[in-house]
Design a protein around this motif. Structure first.
Motif, PDB file in Angstrom:
ATOM      1  N   ASP A 559       0.728  -1.421  -0.110  1.00  0.00           N
ATOM      2  CA  ASP A 559       0.085   0.149   0.095  1.00  0.00           C
ATOM      3  C   ASP A 559       0.749   1.102  -0.144  1.00  0.00           C
ATOM      4  N   ASP A 560       1.917   1.138   0.648  1.00  0.00           N
ATOM      5  CA  ASP A 560       2.664   2.106   0.709  1.00  0.00           C
ATOM      6  C   ASP A 560       3.669   2.649  -0.442  1.00  0.00           C
ATOM      7  N   ASP A 561       4.516   3.642  -0.670  1.00  0.00           N
ATOM      8  CA  ASP A 561       5.287   3.693  -1.773  1.00  0.00           C
ATOM      9  C   ASP A 561       6.600   2.769  -1.972  1.00  0.00           C
ATOM     10  N   SER A 562       6.527   1.673  -1.233  1.00  0.00           N
ATOM     11  CA  SER A 562       7.864   0.892  -1.261  1.00  0.00           C
ATOM     12  C   SER A 562       7.905   0.360  -2.588  1.00  0.00           C
ATOM     13  N   HIS A 563       7.129   0.352  -3.534  1.00  0.00           N
ATOM     14  CA  HIS A 563       7.204  -0.345  -4.765  1.00  0.00           C
ATOM     15  C   HIS A 563       8.142   0.224  -5.434  1.00  0.00           C
ATOM     16  N   VAL A 564       9.058   1.269  -5.428  1.00  0.00           N
ATOM     17  CA  VAL A 564       9.838   2.124  -5.995  1.00  0.00           C
ATOM     18  C   VAL A 564      11.161   1.173  -5.769  1.00  0.00           C
ATOM     19  N   GLU A 565      11.113   0.384  -4.648  1.00  0.00           N
ATOM     20  CA  GLU A 565      12.331  -0.368  -4.401  1.00  0.00           C
ATOM     21  C   GLU A 565      12.608  -1.553  -5.355  1.00  0.00           C
ATOM     22  N   VAL A 566      11.748  -1.467  -6.255  1.00  0.00           N
ATOM     23  CA  VAL A 566      11.789  -2.608  -7.157  1.00  0.00           C
ATOM     24  C   VAL A 566      12.924  -2.192  -8.392  1.00  0.00           C
ATOM     25  N   PHE A 567      13.308  -0.970  -8.693  1.00  0.00           N
ATOM     26  CA  PHE A 567      14.065  -0.518  -9.443  1.00  0.00           C
ATOM     27  C   PHE A 567      15.529  -0.287  -9.005  1.00  0.00           C
ATOM     28  N   ASP A 568      16.474  -0.819  -9.928  1.00  0.00           N
ATOM     29  CA  ASP A 568      17.907  -0.841  -9.833  1.00  0.00           C
ATOM     30  C   ASP A 568      18.298   0.675  -9.338  1.00  0.00           C
ATOM     31  N   GLY A 569      18.935   0.466  -7.976  1.00  0.00           N
ATOM     32  CA  GLY A 569      19.554   1.820  -7.596  1.00  0.00           C
ATOM     33  C   GLY A 569      20.456   2.568  -8.486  1.00  0.00           C
ATOM     34  N   ARG A 634      33.020   3.969 -18.621  1.00  0.00           N
ATOM     35  CA  ARG A 634      33.396   4.948 -17.587  1.00  0.00           C
ATOM     36  C   ARG A 634      33.988   3.846 -16.590  1.00  0.00           C
ATOM     37  N   SER A 635      34.785   4.314 -15.799  1.00  0.00           N
ATOM     38  CA  SER A 635      35.320   3.532 -14.897  1.00  0.00           C
ATOM     39  C   SER A 635      34.572   3.834 -13.375  1.00  0.00           C
ATOM     40  N   SER A 636      34.124   3.138 -12.957  1.00  0.00           N
ATOM     41  CA  SER A 636      33.328   3.360 -11.435  1.00  0.00           C
ATOM     42  C   SER A 636      31.953   3.894 -11.779  1.00  0.00           C
ATOM     43  N   ARG A 637      31.385   4.115 -10.566  1.00  0.00           N
ATOM     44  CA  ARG A 637      29.889   4.465 -10.616  1.00  0.00           C
ATOM     45  C   ARG A 637      29.722   5.962 -10.537  1.00  0.00           C
ATOM     46  N   GLY A 638      28.604   6.472 -11.155  1.00  0.00           N
ATOM     47  CA  GLY A 638      28.234   7.873 -10.964  1.00  0.00           C
ATOM     48  C   GLY A 638      27.554   8.324 -10.027  1.00  0.00           C
ATOM     49  N   LEU A 639      26.539   9.398 -10.407  1.00  0.00           N
ATOM     50  CA  LEU A 639      25.584   9.907  -9.400  1.00  0.00           C
ATOM     51  C   LEU A 639      24.331   9.071  -9.720  1.00  0.00           C
ATOM     52  N   SER A 640      24.051   8.018 -10.195  1.00  0.00           N
ATOM     53  CA  SER A 640      22.839   7.521 -10.625  1.00  0.00           C
ATOM     54  C   SER A 640      21.796   7.521  -9.365  1.00  0.00           C
ATOM     55  N   ASP A 641      22.190   6.617  -8.260  1.00  0.00           N
ATOM     56  CA  ASP A 641      20.902   6.569  -7.406  1.00  0.00           C
ATOM     57  C   ASP A 641      20.911   7.856  -6.508  1.00  0.00           C
ATOM     58  N   ASP A 642      21.907   8.618  -6.612  1.00  0.00           N
ATOM     59  CA  ASP A 642      21.831   9.627  -5.714  1.00  0.00           C
ATOM     60  C   ASP A 642      20.483  10.868  -6.301  1.00  0.00           C
ATOM     61  N   PHE A 643      20.503  10.788  -7.535  1.00  0.00           N
ATOM     62  CA  PHE A 643      19.700  11.767  -8.223  1.00  0.00           C
ATOM     63  C   PHE A 643      18.252  11.641  -7.816  1.00  0.00           C
ATOM     64  N   ASN A 644      17.909  10.457  -7.460  1.00  0.00           N
ATOM     65  CA  ASN A 644      16.405  10.421  -6.524  1.00  0.00           C
ATOM     66  C   ASN A 644      16.577   9.717  -5.534  1.00  0.00           C
ATOM     67  N   VAL A 645      16.493  10.118  -4.301  1.00  0.00           N
ATOM     68  CA  VAL A 645      16.648   9.549  -2.976  1.00  0.00           C
ATOM     69  C   VAL A 645      15.660   8.248  -3.013  1.00  0.00           C
ATOM     70  N   THR A 646      14.227   8.467  -3.702  1.00  0.00           N
ATOM     71  CA  THR A 646      13.681   7.683  -3.642  1.00  0.00           C
ATOM     72  C   THR A 646      14.380   6.009  -3.933  1.00  0.00           C
ATOM     73  N   PHE A 647      14.976   5.979  -4.865  1.00  0.00           N
ATOM     74  CA  PHE A 647      15.502   4.695  -5.122  1.00  0.00           C
ATOM     75  C   PHE A 647      16.793   4.227  -4.456  1.00  0.00           C
ATOM     76  N   THR A 648      17.312   4.978  -3.450  1.00  0.00           N
ATOM     77  CA  THR A 648      18.409   4.383  -2.724  1.00  0.00           C
ATOM     78  C   THR A 648      18.020   3.552  -1.888  1.00  0.00           C
TER      79      THR A 648
END
Length: 648
Positions: A559-569, A634-648
């Motif tokens: 029921d809550d918004d936890s469904h966004v956890e399904v996406f790759d952070g 590119r080597s190493s990770r970027g800002l991906s999951d920081d740009f929407n805290v919903t996905f972290t």
């Protein structure tokens, strides 16, 4: 104080006050332009120009490249892979009041780490793959209490790991690999720390117990580290004389054995070659050498004497399916080529062969097709050879032997989708961003529909659709491979290993249908969106006897918004404006996976629905994506999951 002097003081105070007001109300545009002045080699920032009448941000949309926006303000700088140098002017960046994340990965910045303490609101710092050096002050991060992610890998930092890192209350990810850090590892709290890597430094001593749950690879390359997850720390003890004698005898025996092996190998090497063997045996032997990971030159195949029979020559002849490739190479050229093994799976092994003229081909060796006759195999291969689509990897030629079959294709420069989804992190590379994943899914769906049209007699036109059978070219366009092989694969092997035979209908009724490939496509869509490997995603610790479809559906029912956890952070480019479109695609994937075949979507409807998916919820196709630009890795990770805290 005289009236005259008092007036001067008042004026001075007003000037200072006005200066403060002006400086504090500088626009983001003015701040970025001033920041640009401290940089070198700024050709990639051509939009950062005073003559540009557009601001850096319009609402949540980025107008200038390299910025991330929210409500008209810059809250992230993503200046990656731009060849930038010079100085990171922190004093100027202080003016960006909403700045929360910075990434200067893969540039040419050098010298000491900038004084980031002035940017107290930062949540993420990405400085991987530059030339920063020197010691980092121990209290450098003490004021940045909101930091969640710090990436400093692939630089030249030295000295101890700053102790202030261990005191950050919200730190989740820390990567400092491939530097010259020395000394011990601070005692981090294991409550929040999820990602950690200090490999290939000069660290020593016992690993804190708070980090014992981290994978051992995170500590590799530090020869003086010990303790879980590495070997236990033991105090040195005196070695007895008898032990030294025994060890000496063992070492001497080992050396003697090594010398004997070298002598035997040299004698064998000097023996004259036996040219009486059949050429197809030579082909098999050379492929075996390739499979063992070495390189082969197949000198015996290329320098065989003139008396070799024509029958032997014909036994290793390739059958070409593309006329323009017929005169470019033959089997002997492949065997002489510098080869490397790309992978080994349940069907056989795959090799990359670099020919003399610079052409690179891929040879796949199949060992579970020995029940099919030469005529039947040739006919089916020629049928597959007529296929021609931008999202289907063409078969260039094939080779038939009763015991094994070879298929020759062109080389896909960016490897398989599976590696980019699941293997990039271990190699220090970023995961695909949302626009790239959407592009790949659309291409896969187009290629699958084409197979349905061109191979109507096959129940499952692909039959083995999975992420490792989706290759990516230089522009990250998907190419389907290992398609249409169900009719020529030994049935018992196909039932045991091919993806189609894992479908619900086969488990329930022992048969596959025209919609079985759609089920495979649905699983692939879920894998691409979640970043979880379908067969082992439960390793995250959710437990239970379930599968990826059940797992996704269970989260979607919350029921809550936890469904966004399904996406790759780790998905780069995730913005709030994408969530709606991503959710639409997720629902399409679930509809493809419906167990009831009659209720499952058909390929035409699937493609139409996928084509409607946009990169942004408002339908705009413009998206600043840097992952697949010019095939950049590119080597190493970027800002991906920081740009929407919903996905972290």
């Amino acid at each position: 104080m005289t009236p005259k002097l008092g007036s001067h003081v008042t004026i001075l105070i007003l000037i200072i006050h006005l200066h403060f007001i002006v400086s504090s109300t500088q626009s983001d545009k003015e701040i970025l332009l001033k920041f640009k002045e401290s940089l070198k080699n700024t050709g990639a920032l051509s939009l950062w120009d005073n003559n540009n009448n557009k601001p850096p941000c319009e609402g949540d949309y980025e107008i200038w490249n390299g910025v991330l926006c929210e409500k008209g303000s810059v809250w992230g700088l993503q200046l990656e892979n731009m060849g930038l140098g010079g100085v990171i002017d922190v004093d100027t960046l202080v003016g960006l009041k909403n700045l929360r994340a910075i990434s200067f990965m893969n540039n040419n910045f050098d010298g000491k780490l900038p004084d980031l303490t002035k940017l107290g609101a930062l949540r993420s710092i990405y400085l991987t793959s530059n030339q920063f050096s020197g010691e980092i002050p121990g209290d450098m991060f003490s004021a940045l209490i909101g930091l969640k992610k710090i990436y400093l890998g692939n630089n030249k930092f030295s000295g101890p790991i700053p102790g202030s890192l261990a005191s950050l209350p919200k730190l989740k990810e820390l990567e400092m690999e491939n530097n010259q850090f020395e000394g011990g590892i601070p005692d981090f709290s294991k409550e929040h720390l999820k990602v950690f890597n200090v490999s290939n430094n000069r660290l020593e001593g016992q690993i804190p117990t708070s980090l014992s749950h981290i994978d051992a690879s995170a500590f590799s390359g530090n020869k003086d580290l010990c303790g879980a997850p590495l070997k236990s720390c033991t105090s040195p003890s005196k070695v007895s004389t008898s032990t030294i004698i025994i060890l000496s005898i063992l070492v001497a025996a080992a050396l003697a054995a090594l010398v004997a092996v070298v002598i035997i190998l040299r004698r064998r090497k000097n023996q004259p070659p036996d040219y009486s063997a059949d050429r197809k045996a030579i082909a098999s032997t050379d492929l075996d050498k390739m499979e063992q990971g070495g390189q082969t030159t197949a000198s015996s195949a290329s320098s065989s004497p003139d008396h070799m029979s024509k029958k032997s020559e014909q036994s290793v002849k390739l059958t070409f399916l593309q006329e323009d490739m017929r005169d470019k190479f033959d089997m002997s050229d492949l065997l002489k080529a510098s080869a490397e093994i790309l992978g080994s799976g349940v069907f056989g092994s795959t090799y990359k062969a670099a020919l003399n003229e610079g052409t690179v081909m891929v040879v796949k060796r199949f060992r579970h097709m020995n029940n099919v006759s030469r005529e039947e195999f040739n006919e089916h291969m020629r049928r597959l050879g007529r296929l021609n689509h931008q999202n289907v990897l063409s078969i260039v030629g094939f080779y038939y032997r009763k015991e094994e079959k070879l298929l020759v294709t062109n080389f896909a420069h960016n490897g398989s989708l599976a590696v980019h989804l699941h293997g990039n992190k271990s190699r220090g590379l970023p995961s695909p961003d949302w626009p790239t994943r959407l592009k790949i899914i659309k291409g896969v769906a187009k290629g699958l529909k084409y197979l349905y049209i061109e191979l109507p007699s096959l129940t499952a036109p692909h039959g083995h659709l999975k992420s490792s059978n989706v290759l990516l070219d230089k522009s990250f366009n998907p190419l389907l491979t290992d398609y249409g092989l169900v009719p020529v694969t030994n049935q018992e092997h196909a039932q045991q290993h091919m993806i189609s035979y894992k479908s619900p209908e086969y488990k329930q009724n022992g048969r596959i249908t025209k919609k079985t490939d759609i089920w495979s496509l649905g699983i692939l869509i879920l894998e691409i969106l979640t970043g979880r490997f379908p067969s082992n995603f439960l390793q995250e610790g959710r437990g239970g006897d379930t599968d990826i479809v059940t797992w996704v559906e269970s989260i979607m029912r919350d029921d809550d918004d936890s469904h966004v956890e399904v996406f790759d952070g780790d998905m780069k480019g995730i913005l709030k404006s994408c969530e709606g479109e991503m959710m639409k695609l997720l629902r399409i994937g679930l509809k493809c996976c419906v167990a009831d075949v009659d209720r499952r979507m058909d390929v035409k409807d699937v493609l139409e629905k996928i084509e409607e998916i946009k990169e942004r919820d408002n339908g705009e196709d413009e998206f600043y994506s840097s992952y697949a630009s010019e095939g950049d890795m590119r080597s190493s990770r970027g800002l991906s999951d920081d740009f929407n805290v919903t996905f972290t």
